[in-house]
Each structure stands twice: as structure tokens, then as C-alpha cells.
Motif scaffolding. Structure first.
Motif, PDB file in Angstrom:
ATOM      1  N   PRO A  39      30.437  66.916  57.177  1.00 27.37           N
ATOM      2  CA  PRO A  39      30.443  65.517  57.600  1.00 27.37           C
ATOM      3  C   PRO A  39      31.818  64.928  57.337  1.00 27.37           C
ATOM      4  O   PRO A  39      32.424  65.199  56.294  1.00 27.37           O
ATOM      5  CB  PRO A  39      29.400  64.864  56.689  1.00 27.37           C
ATOM      6  N   TYR A  41      34.365  61.354  57.550  1.00 24.46           N
ATOM      7  CA  TYR A  41      34.717  59.978  57.873  1.00 24.46           C
ATOM      8  C   TYR A  41      36.101  59.735  57.267  1.00 24.46           C
ATOM      9  O   TYR A  41      36.254  59.725  56.050  1.00 24.46           O
ATOM     10  CB  TYR A  41      33.680  58.991  57.310  1.00 24.46           C
ATOM     11  N   ASP A  70      31.932  60.405  62.287  1.00 26.56           N
ATOM     12  CA  ASP A  70      31.389  59.095  62.682  1.00 26.56           C
ATOM     13  C   ASP A  70      32.493  58.145  63.140  1.00 26.56           C
ATOM     14  O   ASP A  70      32.671  57.055  62.619  1.00 26.56           O
ATOM     15  CB  ASP A  70      30.593  58.474  61.524  1.00 26.56           C
ATOM     16  N   LEU A 101      25.960  59.543  55.988  1.00 24.94           N
ATOM     17  CA  LEU A 101      26.185  60.933  55.600  1.00 24.94           C
ATOM     18  C   LEU A 101      24.948  61.788  55.892  1.00 24.94           C
ATOM     19  O   LEU A 101      25.042  62.841  56.516  1.00 24.94           O
ATOM     20  CB  LEU A 101      26.566  60.965  54.113  1.00 24.94           C
ATOM     21  N   ALA A 104      24.334  62.326  59.592  1.00 29.32           N
ATOM     22  CA  ALA A 104      25.397  63.168  60.165  1.00 29.32           C
ATOM     23  C   ALA A 104      25.119  64.634  59.837  1.00 29.32           C
ATOM     24  O   ALA A 104      25.218  65.515  60.703  1.00 29.32           O
ATOM     25  CB  ALA A 104      26.764  62.750  59.628  1.00 29.32           C
ATOM     26  N   ASP A 121      31.498  69.101  51.611  1.00 26.96           N
ATOM     27  CA  ASP A 121      32.315  67.916  51.865  1.00 26.96           C
ATOM     28  C   ASP A 121      33.675  68.336  52.418  1.00 26.96           C
ATOM     29  O   ASP A 121      34.158  69.427  52.134  1.00 26.96           O
ATOM     30  CB  ASP A 121      32.533  67.117  50.572  1.00 26.96           C
ATOM     31  N   ALA A 122      34.312  67.423  53.159  1.00 27.80           N
ATOM     32  CA  ALA A 122      35.589  67.757  53.785  1.00 27.80           C
ATOM     33  C   ALA A 122      36.766  67.651  52.822  1.00 27.80           C
ATOM     34  O   ALA A 122      37.859  68.127  53.126  1.00 27.80           O
ATOM     35  CB  ALA A 122      35.827  66.823  54.976  1.00 27.80           C
ATOM     36  N   HIS A 126      34.267  70.374  46.737  1.00 26.65           N
ATOM     37  CA  HIS A 126      33.336  71.487  46.519  1.00 26.65           C
ATOM     38  C   HIS A 126      34.114  72.796  46.574  1.00 26.65           C
ATOM     39  O   HIS A 126      35.010  72.952  47.408  1.00 26.65           O
ATOM     40  CB  HIS A 126      32.256  71.473  47.586  1.00 26.65           C
TER      41      HIS A 126
HETATM   42  N1  GDD Z   1      29.984  61.623  59.329  1.00 24.51           N
HETATM   43  C1  GDD Z   1      30.030  60.934  58.187  1.00 24.51           C
HETATM   44  N2  GDD Z   1      29.518  59.670  58.150  1.00 24.51           N
HETATM   45  N3  GDD Z   1      30.581  61.503  57.090  1.00 24.51           N
HETATM   46  C2  GDD Z   1      30.627  60.769  55.955  1.00 24.51           C
HETATM   47  C3  GDD Z   1      30.119  59.462  55.856  1.00 24.51           C
HETATM   48  C4  GDD Z   1      29.542  58.886  57.038  1.00 24.51           C
HETATM   49  O1  GDD Z   1      29.066  57.742  57.047  1.00 24.51           O
HETATM   50  N4  GDD Z   1      30.323  59.014  54.588  1.00 24.51           N
HETATM   51  C5  GDD Z   1      30.921  60.020  53.933  1.00 24.51           C
HETATM   52  N5  GDD Z   1      31.130  61.068  54.749  1.00 24.51           N
HETATM   53  C6  GDD Z   1      31.736  62.373  54.438  1.00 24.51           C
HETATM   54  C7  GDD Z   1      33.114  62.283  53.827  1.00 24.51           C
HETATM   55  O2  GDD Z   1      34.127  62.245  54.801  1.00 24.51           O
HETATM   56  C8  GDD Z   1      33.144  63.562  52.981  1.00 24.51           C
HETATM   57  O3  GDD Z   1      33.503  64.691  53.747  1.00 24.51           O
HETATM   58  C9  GDD Z   1      31.716  63.714  52.512  1.00 24.51           C
HETATM   59  O4  GDD Z   1      30.920  62.987  53.444  1.00 24.51           O
HETATM   60  C10 GDD Z   1      31.483  63.164  51.093  1.00 24.51           C
HETATM   61  O5  GDD Z   1      31.927  61.819  51.036  1.00 24.51           O
HETATM   62  P1  GDD Z   1      32.798  61.271  49.789  1.00 24.51           P
HETATM   63  O6  GDD Z   1      33.153  59.875  50.091  1.00 24.51           O
HETATM   64  O7  GDD Z   1      33.886  62.234  49.474  1.00 24.51           O
HETATM   65  O8  GDD Z   1      31.672  61.280  48.676  1.00 24.51           O
HETATM   66  P2  GDD Z   1      31.876  61.454  47.113  1.00 24.51           P
HETATM   67  O9  GDD Z   1      32.852  62.502  46.784  1.00 24.51           O
HETATM   68  O10 GDD Z   1      32.108  60.112  46.533  1.00 24.51           O
HETATM   69  O11 GDD Z   1      30.395  61.947  46.728  1.00 24.51           O
HETATM   70  C11 GDD Z   1      30.109  63.329  46.676  1.00 24.51           C
HETATM   71  O12 GDD Z   1      29.462  63.572  45.481  1.00 24.51           O
HETATM   72  C12 GDD Z   1      28.188  62.960  45.374  1.00 24.51           C
HETATM   73  C13 GDD Z   1      27.593  63.271  44.044  1.00 24.51           C
HETATM   74  O13 GDD Z   1      28.260  62.610  43.080  1.00 24.51           O
HETATM   75  C14 GDD Z   1      29.230  63.728  47.867  1.00 24.51           C
HETATM   76  O14 GDD Z   1      29.136  65.156  47.884  1.00 24.51           O
HETATM   77  C15 GDD Z   1      27.834  63.174  47.791  1.00 24.51           C
HETATM   78  O15 GDD Z   1      27.037  63.791  48.790  1.00 24.51           O
HETATM   79  C16 GDD Z   1      27.267  63.485  46.439  1.00 24.51           C
HETATM   80  O16 GDD Z   1      26.003  62.887  46.321  1.00 24.51           O
END
Ligand code: GDD
Ligand code: MN
Length: 389
Positions: A39, A41, A70, A101, A104, A121-122, A126
């Protein structure tokens, strides 16, 4: 309503697949071992690095990478499109006018026919080198779901601050309420699942917010066989996190939905809880205005108007944060909300009168009126003020 309309459509038509047409001759081996769903963004600075890292990690696997974007405005889709032109294993799904998320990730999964689906995640947080082990846990037949965990064995959250780590641990504990089998890291955004297992969870999934793994596992008809493999959460490579305070609301709504078996929309519960707080606002304004010398009629009018505005503001920023109205649209929404609640008050008095005429219990008639009025307010405002975009 809470359930995404597109998903509700899938649920209704969910059934046994038709058999393949006669002229279809299957190849001897499946063309794909797995699909990696990413996913995105606003991840333009990360996707190239991730694709390279995945290519190195997945040596020997027949894979496809599906980016689900998105409508990022930082050029992410252009970067991915260029990569996809150069490598047919890379695909891009673009969604317009939607964010989320979980949804998506699900749409990416549904776009693949690979027997194993993984999510990463992008932003390089991970550890992609764990992917072959996650995929093997499933291909070997030992697990239905394989999760990269920060909290089992030597897994770790890396160098997070104390508050975020505490918050995450607290949420992890709370999440167990919705699960049939405990998971060490139910919030993980890094996991692999057998395609048919994902499909069996789909009809009951909430499809909302961030917690796709928790949503999926809590929606399965039976507890899955789970493999949890440790890894260390890395720092984000480029860009910034999209997690904000609304994920807490999403998380609580998901738990409520799962606990109630999807029978009562969590938004309705949220709306009701805010209504109870609104009663407190009403009584406070009424008492204060009368203490300042206002007549009852003036004080009561002020109290009603403030309580409705209070309900509107809280519902707009919490219950409907994903459809939040801003600026002029917010003022228009408030005006409609006043009208809806005005009619709700009529419905309240009407229903109360019917009950009172029937058995002369004022308290019962009062409660019945309040329930009818509140349900009216919830249903009609969800169709008018916060209608689907
Ligand atoms: N398509 C899409 N739409 N992708 C999204 C959206 C959205 O609305 N919101 C976030 N993403 C994508 C981001 O671009 C990224 O690749 C991934 O989802 C994770 O988003 P981050 O913004 O990097 O999240 P994080 O690092 O704060 O949270 C991570 O850790 C959490 C646990 O603490 C994620 O892995 C979460 O899923 C996880 O719960
Ligand atoms: Mn991240």
C-alpha cells in the motif's frame, strides 16, 4: 453505514465459484507462487529501493508486486508506473477519491490469483529478508497466516520512543479481546496469508482503518494456524508516517464491531456515547445560564442549541472523521444537523406520547421517546450530513 458498499456487494454475491470453461487448459505448474501487496500513500522516495530489496529477497520465487496507491501527489504512481514498464512482475493499482490502508491492502489482494498473498509497508520499516520465511511457513502447509512480529522471541520495535512503544503494547493487549487465538503482534502490517483463507474472512471484514491483520484474523470462521516470526522494526527510509490520532478511533471502532459480531454499527455506538456526553453539556449550560439570571425558556433554548452543536462537532471529528466536513461544508452540515435533530425531537415527543397513552408510565414513555429520537438522529444524519462521498 460502516460497511463499505463495495464490500457489501462482494458479501452478497459471495458463493461457490463457477467451474472453469472446457477450453481452458491449465499449465502444469502455477505461474505465480505469491503476490506482495504494497500500500502506498506519498512514498515516491521509497518504492524504488523497496522493489530492489524485494527482488533480492525473493530470489527463486515466482512473484508479483502489486502497489496500491491512493492518488499520492508526490509522484509515487509515476515512479511505480516506470518500474512496472521495466519489469512485468510489478503492477500498479490506482484508487481515486478514496483513502484507507486496510481497503487498499484488500483490493491489492483481490487483484491477484497467487495462492499466497503477503503485505509489506513501502517505507522499508519491515525487514523484507524475513519474507521467504513467512512465505515458506505457508507453502509448507504448516500455517494459514504467517506474521512478522515485533513482540515474539527476539523481535523488536527498534528505537521507538517510550510513549509509542507503551501505546502499541497497550493496544496489543486490548486487541486480544477480539481474537479467538492470541497473537503477539496483531497490529503488524507485515504478514502473509493463504489466498483462500483471506477469502473466507472477507465477508465479515470491516475493511476500515489501519488494522487489516487484526480485522482479518478476527473475521475468520475458525481460529487460523498462525506462525509468528520475529524481526526488528526499522526506521522509515524517506517521507513520513500517515498514522495520526484518528487511528485510535478506528481501532476502538474495529474492536467494538468485532465484539458485537458486526450486528450493531460501531458508528451508532459512538454516536450514542457522544449523545450521553451531550446531555451533560445540556445540563451544564442550562444550570449556568439560570445561575446568571436567564429565564428558563432562554436558558433551555441555549442549552439545546449548545448540546446539538457539541454533538455535531464531536461526531464530525470522531464518528465521521473519515468523512469530516470542513470550512463552509461544515457550517452547511451543522445547519442540516440542527434540522435533523429538530425533527428528531418531534419523533421523540410523538413516540413518547404513543407509549404514554398506552400505559401511563412517564419514565418508560420518556426513554422510548429518547431512543426513537436518537436512532432517527443517527440514521438521518448519516444519510444527509455525512453521506457517502
Ligand atoms: N494506499 C494507501 N492508502 N496506503 C496507505 C494509506 C492509505 O490511506 N495510509 C498509509 N498507507 C501506506 C503507507 O504509504 C505505507 O507504505 C504503509 O501504508 C504504512 O503506513 P505508515 O504511515 O508508514 O504507517 P506506520 O509506520 O506509522 O505504521 C506501521 O506500523 C503499525 C504498527 O505500529 C504500519 O505497518 C501499520 O500497519 C501498523 O499497524
Ligand atoms: Mn511506516
Amino acid at each position: 453505514m460502516y460497511h463499505d458498499r463495495a464490500l457489501a456487494g462482494i458479501t452478497r454475491t459471495h458463493g461457490a465459484p463457477k467451474t472453469a470453461p472446457q477450453h481452458f487448459v491449465p499449465a502444469s505448474a502455477p505461474a505465480l507462487d505469491c503476490a506482495i501487496i504494497v500500500p502506498t500513500y506519498n512514498e515516491a522516495g521509497n518504492v524504488g529501493l523497496l522493489a530492489k530489496a524485494l527482488e533480492a529477497a525473493l530470489e527463486g520465487w515466482a512473484y508479483e508486486i502489486i502497489f496500491v496507491d491512493d492518488w499520492s501527489l508526490d509522484g509515487t504512481p509515476d515512479v511505480v508506473a516506470a518500474m512496472a514498464q521495466a519489469d512485468p512482475r510489478i503492477r500498479l493499482i490506482r484508487r481515486f477519491g478514496r483513502r484507507g490502508l486496510s481497503s487498499a491492502v484488500l483490493e491489492g489482494m483481490l487483484a491477484s490469483v497467487a495462492p499466497i498473498l503477503a503485505v509489506i509497508d513501502a517505507d522499508m520499516q519491515h525487514d523484507e529478508k524475513l519474507l521467504p520465511a513467512l512465505l515458506d511457513a505457508i507453502r509448507g502447509g504448516g500455517a494459514d497466516v504467517a506474521i512478522g512480529s515485533r513482540y515474539c522471541a527476539e523481535g523488536s520495535v527498534g528505537n521507538w520512543g517510550g510513549t509509542r512503544e507503551a501505546g502499541s503494547r497497550w493496544a496489543t493487549q486490548l486487541a486480544q479481546l477480539a481474537l479467538k487465538a492470541p497473537l503477539t503482534d496483531p497490529m503488524s502490517g507485515f504478514f502473509a496469508v493463504r489466498r483462500d483463507v483471506m477469502l473466507s474472512a472477507l465477508p465479515r471484514m470491516s475493511n476500515m482503518g489501519f488494522k487489516v491483520l487484526l480485522d482479518m484474523v478476527a473475521s475468520l470462521p475458525a481460529a487460523p494456524r498462525v506462525a509468528e516470526l520475529p524481526y526488528t522494526f526499522r526506521n522509515r527510509h524517506a517521507g513520513e508516517s500517515k498514522l495520526d490520532s484518528t487511528v485510535v478511533i478506528d481501532f476502538l471502532m474495529l474492536l467494538i464491531d468485532k465484539k458485537l459480531g458486526g450486528r450493531v454499527p460501531p458508528r451508532m455506538i459512538m454516536f450514542g456515547a457522544i449523545g450521553v456526553l451531550g446531555l451533560g453539556v445540556h445540563l451544564s449550560v442550562l444550570t449556568l445560564a439560570m445561575a446568571l439570571g436567564a429565564s428558563f425558556i432562554v436558558a433551555q433554548t441555549g442549552a439545546v442549541l449548545s448540546a446539538i452543536a457539541f454533538n455535531f462537532i464531536l461526531n464530525n471529528s470522531l464518528t465521521y472523521h473519515d468523512k469530516r466536513l470542513r470550512g463552509p461544508a461544515m457550517l452547511r452540515g451543522l445547519a442540516i444537523f440542527y434540522a435533523v435533530c429538530g425533527l428528531g425531537a418531534l419523533a421523540n415527543v410523538g413516540a413518547g406520547s404513543v407509549v404514554f397513552a398506552h400505559d401511563h408510565k412517564a419514565w418508560l414513555a420518556g426513554i422510548a421517546g429518547a431512543v426513537v429520537g436518537s436512532v432517527w438522529n443517527f440514521l438521518i444524519s448519516s444519510l444527509t450530513v455525512w453521506k457517502k462521498k
